[in-house]
Design an enzyme around this catalytic site. Structure first.
Site, PDB file in Angstrom:
ATOM      1  N   PRO A   1       0.862  -1.281  -0.082  1.00  0.00           N
ATOM      2  CA  PRO A   1      -0.165   0.165   0.021  1.00  0.00           C
ATOM      3  C   PRO A   1       1.031   1.258  -0.071  1.00  0.00           C
ATOM      4  O   PRO A   1       1.887   1.389   0.872  1.00  0.00           O
ATOM      5  CB  PRO A   1      -0.717  -0.104   1.407  1.00  0.00           C
ATOM      6  N   GLU A   2       0.458   2.046  -0.818  1.00  0.00           N
ATOM      7  CA  GLU A   2       1.184   3.569  -0.966  1.00  0.00           C
ATOM      8  C   GLU A   2       0.188   4.439  -0.268  1.00  0.00           C
ATOM      9  O   GLU A   2      -0.848   4.261   0.300  1.00  0.00           O
ATOM     10  CB  GLU A   2       1.598   3.831  -2.364  1.00  0.00           C
TER      11      GLU A   2
END
Length: 285
Positions: A2-3
């Site tokens: 996840p960014e």
């Protein structure tokens, strides 16, 4: 992994679901998730009776703000949170459970088991690892063009790995660097100090607009990302470059190429993002 857009989406969801809930007890089923303190019994005891006052984000990290402590959580590859009733069966790979006094539970699941949790005295977390050395927040007002160029413009590093370095700008991972560089028309192997002032302005705008668009779409679901309510993100349907090697560029029609840059698979259009080299004489690019 996840960014920023995905973590921000999770944060917003949890802000709605868990703020105001008080911890009755904590169950740690996989001790290595807990990094600080290194005793899981102390970790669990610190939060008993504590109420979640807000859920914040620093880069790719979630910050659960309690009365006296802050819990810093990194989802890593596939960590995810969900809120359940206490009578619902535990799903596989559930490693940490926060039992609330109202009978609900916040459960942390992680198939890859790479996620981490740290507890610090309130606000001390910003002065300690893993948050201490993090760089600029690209969606904050402080992320101005000047702030970005002051940190990056004189570097001789290729622009893609520089943007991936969390000590300069936080939260931008592989997906959003590729998308931002395409929007700015900059080749991922350009050296940072070869960019002109107008290119830096385009890149700054591209980073901010890409991340804002991704947050508005709930992030990107490539493999297993879901928010705290089990909903997938939709920004993957807006990708111009990432994962589209061999397909026509949406701007010029030339085939999108993929190569490895600094160890990361990198997608770009060779026509829209030409590789310009800085002249040895210091002339314009």
């Amino acid at each position: 992994m996840p960014e920023l857009p995905e973590v921000e989406t999770v944060r917003r969801t949890l802000q709605q679901l868990v703020v105001g809930k008080t911890v009755e007890r904590v169950t740690v089923r996989l001790p290595r998730i807990v990094q600080h303190p290194d005793d899981i019994e102390i970790f669990a005891a610190l939060l008993v009776g504590e109420t979640i006052r807000s859920v914040e984000r620093r880069g790719k990290f979630l910050r659960f703000i309690f009365d006296h402590y802050t819990l810093v959580s990194h989802l890593r590859m596939e960590g995810r949170y969900g809120v359940y009733r206490s009578d619902e069966p535990l799903e596989p790979h559930t490693h940490v459970v926060f039992h609330f006094t109202d009978g609900s539970e916040l459960r942390y699941k992680d198939v890859r088991q790479f996620g981490t949790m740290h507890i610090f005295a309130k606000d001390q977390d910003l002065q300690e690892a893993p948050l201490r050395k993090l760089g600029l927040e690209p969606l904050d007002e402080a992320f101005t063009l000047k702030a970005m160029t002051d940190r990056l413009a004189k570097r001789t590093t290729k622009i893609k790995p520089l943007l991936l370095n969390q000590e300069y700008i936080v939260g931008i991972g592989n997906i959003y660097v590729d998308e931002s560089l395409f929007r700015a028309g900059i080749h991922p192997e350009r050296e940072a100090n070869s960019l002109s002032a107008s290119e830096w302005a385009k890149l700054h705008e591209a980073i901010v607009s890409t991340l804002r668009d991704a947050v508005a779409a709930g992030g990107s679901s490539i493999k297993s990302f879901v928010n705290g309510q089990g909903e997938i993100g939709m920004f993957q349907h807006q990708f111009n470059m990432y994962g589209r090697q061999g397909e026509p560029c949406p701007t010029c029609g030339q085939h999108i190429e993929k190569k490895v840059v600094a160890g990361r698979g990198t997608h770009y259009c060779p026509k829209c993002q030409p590789l310009k080299r800085k002249r040895s004489s210091g002339g314009k690019t």
